[in-house]
Design an enzyme around this catalytic site. Sequence first.
Site, mmCIF file in Angstrom:
data_model
loop_
_atom_site.group_PDB
_atom_site.id
_atom_site.type_symbol
_atom_site.label_atom_id
_atom_site.label_comp_id
_atom_site.label_asym_id
_atom_site.label_seq_id
_atom_site.Cartn_x
_atom_site.Cartn_y
_atom_site.Cartn_z
ATOM 1 N N HIS A 120 -21.081 39.104 -22.223
ATOM 2 C CA HIS A 120 -21.108 38.095 -23.280
ATOM 3 C C HIS A 120 -21.925 38.583 -24.473
ATOM 4 O O HIS A 120 -23.097 38.941 -24.339
ATOM 5 C CB HIS A 120 -21.694 36.791 -22.738
ATOM 6 C CG HIS A 120 -22.042 35.797 -23.804
ATOM 7 N ND1 HIS A 120 -21.135 35.393 -24.763
ATOM 8 C CD2 HIS A 120 -23.195 35.146 -24.078
ATOM 9 C CE1 HIS A 120 -21.715 34.521 -25.572
ATOM 10 N NE2 HIS A 120 -22.967 34.355 -25.183
ATOM 11 N N CYS A 174 -22.062 28.884 -23.346
ATOM 12 C CA CYS A 174 -21.253 30.067 -23.644
ATOM 13 C C CYS A 174 -20.497 30.611 -22.431
ATOM 14 O O CYS A 174 -19.639 31.474 -22.585
ATOM 15 C CB CYS A 174 -22.143 31.169 -24.227
ATOM 16 S SG CYS A 174 -22.937 30.715 -25.787
ATOM 17 N N HIS A 200 -25.681 28.703 -10.821
ATOM 18 C CA HIS A 200 -26.304 27.647 -11.631
ATOM 19 C C HIS A 200 -27.779 27.532 -11.245
ATOM 20 O O HIS A 200 -28.106 27.293 -10.083
ATOM 21 C CB HIS A 200 -25.595 26.312 -11.388
ATOM 22 C CG HIS A 200 -25.734 25.345 -12.527
ATOM 23 N ND1 HIS A 200 -26.945 24.988 -13.056
ATOM 24 C CD2 HIS A 200 -24.793 24.675 -13.256
ATOM 25 C CE1 HIS A 200 -26.768 24.130 -14.050
ATOM 26 N NE2 HIS A 200 -25.464 23.924 -14.203
ATOM 27 N N ASN A 259 -21.545 36.066 -32.386
ATOM 28 C CA ASN A 259 -21.516 35.355 -31.110
ATOM 29 C C ASN A 259 -20.506 34.213 -31.229
ATOM 30 O O ASN A 259 -20.780 33.181 -31.836
ATOM 31 C CB ASN A 259 -22.907 34.819 -30.775
ATOM 32 C CG ASN A 259 -22.947 34.077 -29.448
ATOM 33 O OD1 ASN A 259 -21.919 33.825 -28.833
ATOM 34 N ND2 ASN A 259 -24.139 33.708 -29.010
ATOM 35 N N HIS A 274 -14.483 48.867 -16.510
ATOM 36 C CA HIS A 274 -14.796 48.242 -17.800
ATOM 37 C C HIS A 274 -15.706 47.034 -17.599
ATOM 38 O O HIS A 274 -15.615 46.339 -16.581
ATOM 39 C CB HIS A 274 -13.511 47.800 -18.517
ATOM 40 C CG HIS A 274 -12.474 48.877 -18.617
ATOM 41 N ND1 HIS A 274 -12.590 49.937 -19.485
ATOM 42 C CD2 HIS A 274 -11.311 49.065 -17.940
ATOM 43 C CE1 HIS A 274 -11.536 50.726 -19.347
ATOM 44 N NE2 HIS A 274 -10.742 50.218 -18.417
ATOM 45 N N HIS A 311 -20.803 42.879 -33.536
ATOM 46 C CA HIS A 311 -20.860 43.384 -34.910
ATOM 47 C C HIS A 311 -19.746 42.797 -35.760
ATOM 48 O O HIS A 311 -19.979 42.359 -36.900
ATOM 49 C CB HIS A 311 -20.771 44.907 -34.903
ATOM 50 C CG HIS A 311 -20.843 45.529 -36.259
ATOM 51 N ND1 HIS A 311 -19.715 45.760 -37.031
ATOM 52 C CD2 HIS A 311 -21.897 45.959 -36.997
ATOM 53 C CE1 HIS A 311 -20.081 46.304 -38.184
ATOM 54 N NE2 HIS A 311 -21.394 46.453 -38.181
#
Length: 496
Positions: free
Chosen positions: A391, A224, A303, A424, A387, A420
């Site tokens: 994710h 993702c 990572h 995802n 802001h 909502h």
Amino acid sequence: MPPILPDFSNSVKLKYVKLGYQYLVNHILTLTLIPIMAAIFIEVLRLGPDEILNFWRSLHFDHVQILCFSFLIILITTVYFMSKPRTIYLVDYACFKPPVSSRVPSATFIEHSRLNLKDSPKSVEFQLRILERSGLGEETCLPPASHYIPPKPTMEDARSEAELVIFSAMDSLLKKTRLNPKDIDILIVNCSLFSPTPSLSAMVINKYKLRSNIKSFNLSGMGCSAGLISTDLARDLLQFHPNSNAVIVSTEILTPNYYQGNERAMLLPNCLFRMGGAAILLTNRSSERRRAKYRLVNVVRTHKGADDKAYRCVYEEEDKDGKVGTSLSKDLMAIAGEALKSNITTIGPLVLPASEQLLFLLTLIGRKIFNPKWKLYVPDFKQAFEHFCIHAGGRAVIDELQKNLQLSAEHVEASRMTLHRFGNTSSSSLWYELSYLEAKGRMKRGDRVWQIGFGSGFKCNSAVWKCNRSIKTPTDGPWADCIDRYPVHIPEIMKL
């Protein structure tokens, strides 16, 4: 009895004390130089015109010295501008809006699960509990192949979904930016679980008849957070290819990855992942500076794949019945927290004001020298960003980051509302969140945005953008027909 003295610790407005401290530390250089410059200016005023003239005449410069000095200034200026990184601009982006026919209300999803898993009522009950606590609304979408009972995904269905999502986002981007496809110099497509031959990047090249010398890349298996990895790759390429345009396409194709078994760890993605995709135009052309929406400031990648638990916490494999699915480990949140901590340690010095860095350093020294049990100061990232785009991987992810970063409900509003409305959507979720902020009219010139993505491997990646101009509320986009309904209240448990 004499009157009791007031409690000054409560009467003093500590908020203003903190603001004063922040201003003092962040502007210490300016506050130091101003008195020095003022003193020099006053001393110069005290000198008479004759004294100033005599001082100037006492300075003897011959032509060789002037020539050498001029050459040195030109050399330093040239080296500075040649070594300075190229500025990367985000001209615009477009998010795919799924058709209404693909909507999957919670009741429909559970009913399909009951029919598909009629021999496993416990698995259906588990998915019901997940959905009730997921934070997903009633308008999220799944691809057409997932609507069949039972689902029968084919390669043709997967390609059809890829074409629908990617071509829709690309068409919208080309229309918004008035970009000629022949002017695309770099193309990067990221999709984690669907990697056909020819590649998805080749599919885009074929559809839009892009140039034969285009630099194209197809990223798969990156999870993702692949969208920010694509951004980092595009940034590096644009540093070495002047006057170029780079297009990034971020998506996840769900058709071939709908799990039809009974393993709970593999059923979770079925409940959370939904259709989505985005296309982004980056450029290093200075002529695009005025119309570009954002300027890329930093990209930081972390990572944790060297650790076995981190490596296997999101893992595609077969269950005991031979059915392929993606397993989510129970340790996922703890591993994500460690990855975020490492990422914050790297990005903090790049973005935090001096006041926050000093407080963190002092508490760190205090723990080392005086008391190891001292609570380490958590930097206030609200001083660095207006802001936050976290994710939208799930409600637990957003809750944990809000708690650990001490963010307000408004700071995580874009993430919660994206989860909502769209679910995802994997690597593209960050762009739906940015689109939400724009649709709300909150993006002003100079505002800084922090995008945080998590992905298998395990990875935590960050990108920092600075708003290049105040952005008018768009009349199109994924939120155009529903932004007036948001934000909505999302209960802890939504009974189905």
